[in-house]
Scaffold this motif. Structure first.
Motif, PDB file in Angstrom:
ATOM      1  N   THR A 157       0.861  -1.177   0.000  1.00 54.45           N
ATOM      2  CA  THR A 157       0.000   0.000   0.000  1.00 54.45           C
ATOM      3  C   THR A 157       0.902   1.232   0.000  1.00 54.45           C
ATOM      4  N   PRO A 158       0.379   2.379  -0.414  1.00 52.60           N
ATOM      5  CA  PRO A 158       1.226   3.582  -0.447  1.00 52.60           C
ATOM      6  C   PRO A 158       1.859   3.934   0.889  1.00 52.60           C
ATOM      7  N   THR A 159       1.108   3.818   1.978  1.00 54.34           N
ATOM      8  CA  THR A 159       1.663   4.189   3.280  1.00 54.34           C
ATOM      9  C   THR A 159       2.770   3.237   3.705  1.00 54.34           C
ATOM     10  N   LEU A 160       2.595   1.960   3.434  1.00 54.99           N
ATOM     11  CA  LEU A 160       3.660   1.013   3.761  1.00 54.99           C
ATOM     12  C   LEU A 160       4.916   1.306   2.947  1.00 54.99           C
ATOM     13  N   ARG A 161       4.749   1.565   1.658  1.00 54.86           N
ATOM     14  CA  ARG A 161       5.915   1.903   0.845  1.00 54.86           C
ATOM     15  C   ARG A 161       6.599   3.161   1.381  1.00 54.86           C
ATOM     16  N   ALA A 162       5.799   4.153   1.766  1.00 52.87           N
ATOM     17  CA  ALA A 162       6.364   5.396   2.294  1.00 52.87           C
ATOM     18  C   ALA A 162       7.171   5.128   3.562  1.00 52.87           C
ATOM     19  N   GLN A 163       6.621   4.334   4.459  1.00 49.71           N
ATOM     20  CA  GLN A 163       7.314   4.068   5.722  1.00 49.71           C
ATOM     21  C   GLN A 163       8.604   3.281   5.492  1.00 49.71           C
ATOM     22  N   PHE A 164       8.569   2.311   4.585  1.00 47.16           N
ATOM     23  CA  PHE A 164       9.771   1.508   4.327  1.00 47.16           C
ATOM     24  C   PHE A 164      10.842   2.348   3.629  1.00 47.16           C
ATOM     25  N   HIS A 165      10.442   3.203   2.686  1.00 51.33           N
ATOM     26  CA  HIS A 165      11.407   4.103   2.058  1.00 51.33           C
ATOM     27  C   HIS A 165      12.027   5.043   3.100  1.00 51.33           C
ATOM     28  N   ALA A 166      11.216   5.494   4.052  1.00 56.19           N
ATOM     29  CA  ALA A 166      11.733   6.383   5.101  1.00 56.19           C
ATOM     30  C   ALA A 166      12.776   5.666   5.954  1.00 56.19           C
ATOM     31  N   MET A 167      12.554   4.381   6.253  1.00 53.69           N
ATOM     32  CA  MET A 167      13.546   3.625   7.011  1.00 53.69           C
ATOM     33  C   MET A 167      14.835   3.449   6.218  1.00 53.69           C
ATOM     34  N   GLU A 168      14.691   3.232   4.915  1.00 52.28           N
ATOM     35  CA  GLU A 168      15.877   3.154   4.061  1.00 52.28           C
ATOM     36  C   GLU A 168      16.635   4.480   4.100  1.00 52.28           C
ATOM     37  N   ARG A 206       6.317  10.753  -2.396  1.00 52.82           N
ATOM     38  CA  ARG A 206       5.406  10.435  -3.500  1.00 52.82           C
ATOM     39  C   ARG A 206       4.421   9.343  -3.111  1.00 52.82           C
ATOM     40  N   ALA A 207       4.923   8.329  -2.427  1.00 53.08           N
ATOM     41  CA  ALA A 207       4.043   7.229  -2.015  1.00 53.08           C
ATOM     42  C   ALA A 207       2.965   7.722  -1.057  1.00 53.08           C
ATOM     43  N   LEU A 208       3.355   8.524  -0.071  1.00 54.92           N
ATOM     44  CA  LEU A 208       2.388   8.981   0.921  1.00 54.92           C
ATOM     45  C   LEU A 208       1.328   9.881   0.288  1.00 54.92           C
ATOM     46  N   ASN A 249      -6.646   6.163   2.589  1.00 55.69           N
ATOM     47  CA  ASN A 249      -6.715   5.636   3.957  1.00 55.69           C
ATOM     48  C   ASN A 249      -7.635   4.437   4.091  1.00 55.69           C
ATOM     49  N   GLY A 250      -8.629   4.332   3.222  1.00 57.35           N
ATOM     50  CA  GLY A 250      -9.551   3.205   3.310  1.00 57.35           C
ATOM     51  C   GLY A 250      -8.927   1.881   2.931  1.00 57.35           C
ATOM     52  N   ASP A 251      -7.789   1.919   2.240  1.00 54.13           N
ATOM     53  CA  ASP A 251      -7.124   0.687   1.804  1.00 54.13           C
ATOM     54  C   ASP A 251      -5.937   0.304   2.676  1.00 54.13           C
ATOM     55  N   GLU A 252      -5.655   1.093   3.689  1.00 53.73           N
ATOM     56  CA  GLU A 252      -4.468   0.874   4.500  1.00 53.73           C
ATOM     57  C   GLU A 252      -4.778  -0.001   5.722  1.00 53.73           C
ATOM     58  N   PHE A 281       1.265   6.486  10.506  1.00 53.34           N
ATOM     59  CA  PHE A 281       2.307   7.066   9.653  1.00 53.34           C
ATOM     60  C   PHE A 281       1.663   8.064   8.691  1.00 53.34           C
ATOM     61  N   ASP A 282       1.824   9.335   9.009  1.00 52.06           N
ATOM     62  CA  ASP A 282       1.215  10.403   8.236  1.00 52.06           C
ATOM     63  C   ASP A 282       2.274  11.444   7.878  1.00 52.06           C
ATOM     64  N   GLU A 283       1.843  12.611   7.446  1.00 53.37           N
ATOM     65  CA  GLU A 283       2.789  13.650   7.041  1.00 53.37           C
ATOM     66  C   GLU A 283       3.709  14.073   8.183  1.00 53.37           C
ATOM     67  N   ALA A 284       3.170  14.135   9.404  1.00 54.34           N
ATOM     68  CA  ALA A 284       4.006  14.521  10.549  1.00 54.34           C
ATOM     69  C   ALA A 284       5.082  13.470  10.822  1.00 54.34           C
ATOM     70  N   GLU A 285       4.716  12.191  10.720  1.00 54.21           N
ATOM     71  CA  GLU A 285       5.692  11.128  10.935  1.00 54.21           C
ATOM     72  C   GLU A 285       6.781  11.162   9.866  1.00 54.21           C
ATOM     73  N   LEU A 286       6.377  11.385   8.611  1.00 54.00           N
ATOM     74  CA  LEU A 286       7.368  11.455   7.545  1.00 54.00           C
ATOM     75  C   LEU A 286       8.281  12.667   7.732  1.00 54.00           C
ATOM     76  N   ALA A 287       7.708  13.781   8.177  1.00 51.99           N
ATOM     77  CA  ALA A 287       8.525  14.966   8.455  1.00 51.99           C
ATOM     78  C   ALA A 287       9.541  14.676   9.554  1.00 51.99           C
ATOM     79  N   ALA A 288       9.137  13.911  10.564  1.00 52.56           N
ATOM     80  CA  ALA A 288      10.068  13.545  11.641  1.00 52.56           C
ATOM     81  C   ALA A 288      11.212  12.690  11.108  1.00 52.56           C
ATOM     82  N   GLU A 289      10.883  11.726  10.231  1.00 50.10           N
ATOM     83  CA  GLU A 289      11.932  10.888   9.662  1.00 50.10           C
ATOM     84  C   GLU A 289      12.878  11.734   8.802  1.00 50.10           C
TER      85      GLU A 289
END
Length: 434
Positions: free
Chosen positions: A269-280, A302-304, A309-312, A319-327
């Protein structure tokens, strides 16, 4: 006293032994006290009575270390995972020091990602003829309880309720794993227990019991594999990547994040891809590869932006915009782009996740300090300590300790003296200086 314990215990039917084990460590420690000699005297008897190892009872009797408990190999089967995670819970609950102080295994990170990526079809444990009959209602109860513990972890830190989580898993969940259930119920049970075990791993990581945390992550990964829950298994690898970066194993951390991305590709899903890319990106920032780090952050953004949200999955909703900003703030701090780190950290406050907001605030303080703004850095650090006053987290202490070292290295200043004066009795400040 010894004979009465033996008599009572041996009268219990086999299906009640999980309850006995839940109380066994307390009984064992009551008998032996803290004496190694008493452990040696009573240890063989107690291990026989409770049909378990000295390590699981928290006793020093026998070998100084239990190789099975300290093994960081990927479980070979669902039955091995069930047996292994139950042993970990009991030994952890009973304070087995070699496990609590164990170091993480570097090869285990690589083995886990490879074994999961090339794993055959999910397996189910051998069907049992005895034990508790388990239904979906039992699984729902585990889920609800784990969610409650997750909220406590987020609000008060991993050290606050970690022991309570392990006690619940050992006393209430282990008998269900060893019970009787259909394949459908078993898959749901494994997925839910994988979530709870991942939480135990995160809480142990937050308490800086790193070897123990890694072993919980490994068990959670195997349970998710046999639940056929590839999305959640990817999230477990992402957690392992996070820990590896924290511990300075940056190559392994990047590999784990990439394995997560590759392994869930058909169901991502887009959010999972976003979180994994952030860890990378977090791992790459620590290696100093700025270009690759920025590319991974761009992919995460881009993924986020494309998420629905209905598919996540519900467990990735945090994991939202604030979490990605923190990473991103962590990344730019680590590559010494202080201004970019400040800009991202200022957008990283969720207002809902106390510990995450503490980390983001400390990164903001770090970034100001690296930008030469000691006064603002100290003001922000004081805000972070006020925010984290109720947190019991060794990771939080480590963030503050790093700031204290950097502040000292920056040289004497009025701001630093004022901060030290204002925080001299602050729990986190004191812990960070020891």
């Amino acid at each position: 006293m010894r004979s009465s314990i033996v008599t009572t215990s041996k009268r219990r039917p086999a299906e009640s032994m999980h309850g006995v084990r839940g109380a066994s460590a307390h009984t064992a420690r009551h008998i032996t006290g803290s004496s190694a000699a008493a452990d040696d005297f009573y240890g063989p008897l107690l291990c026989d009575v409770y049909s378990t190892s000295a390590a699981e009872l928290g006793l020093s009797y026998g070998a100084s270390q239990d190789p099975a408990l300290l093994d960081a190999s990927y479980p070979a089967s669902p039955d091995a995972a069930i047996r292994g995670v139950g042993q970990l819970w009991r030994a952890d609950l009973n304070g087995y020091e070699p496990l609590l102080q164990a170091k993480p295994s570097e090869p285990a990170w690589n083995e886990a990602s490879l074994r999961w990526l090339v794993a055959p079809e999910p397996a189910i444990p051998q069907q049992r003829q005895d034990g508790l009959r388990v239904g979906l209602g039992d699984v729902a109860a585990i889920k609800t309880t784990a969610d409650m513990f997750s909220q406590l972890d987020d609000r008060f830190g991993g050290e606050h309720a970690r022991r309570a989580v392990i006690q619940y898993l050992s006393n209430e969940v282990d008998p269900l794993l060893q019970g009787r259930y259909t394949e459908e119920v078993g898959r749901t049970l494994f997925s839910t227990v994988a979530e709870a075990t991942l939480l135990a791993g995160w809480m142990s990581y937050d308490a800086c019991h790193h070897g123990l945390a890694q072993r919980y992550f490994l068990q959670a990964l195997r349970l998710a594999q046999d639940a056929n829950d590839r999305r959640f298994a990817g999230s477990v690898l992402s957690a392992m990547s996070h820990q590896a970066t924290f511990l300075g194993h940056y190559t392994e951390a990047a590999t784990l994040a990439r394995a997560a991305l590759m392994g869930i590709s058909p169901v991502a899903t887009p959010t999972l891809r976003a979180q994994f890319h952030a860890m990378e990106a977090r791992a790459l920032a620590r290696t100093g590869d700025v270009r690759a780090c920025e590319a991974a952050l761009s992919a995460a953004t881009r993924a986020l932006e494309s998420r629905n949200n209905g598919d996540e999955p519900e467990w990735i909703s945090y994991f939202d915009e604030a979490e990605l900003a923190a990473e991103a703030a962590h990344c730019f701090r680590d590559v010494n782009s202080a201004r970019q780190a400040v800009a991202h950290a200022e957008n990283a406050m969720s207002g809902n996740h106390v510990r995450s907001d503490f980390f983001a605030t400390m990164v903001l303080a770090d970034a100001h300090l690296r930008a030469g703004e000691a006064e603002e850095a100290c003001r922000v650090a004081l805000d972070a300590m006020d925010l984290g006053e109720q947190l019991k987290s060794a990771r939080c202490v480590s963030y503050l300790a790093e700031f204290r070292r950097d502040l000292s290295a920056a040289g004497p200043s009025a701001a630093a003296r004022d901060l030290a004066e204002e925080t001299r009795e602050h729990r986190l400040w004191i812990a960070a200086g020891t």
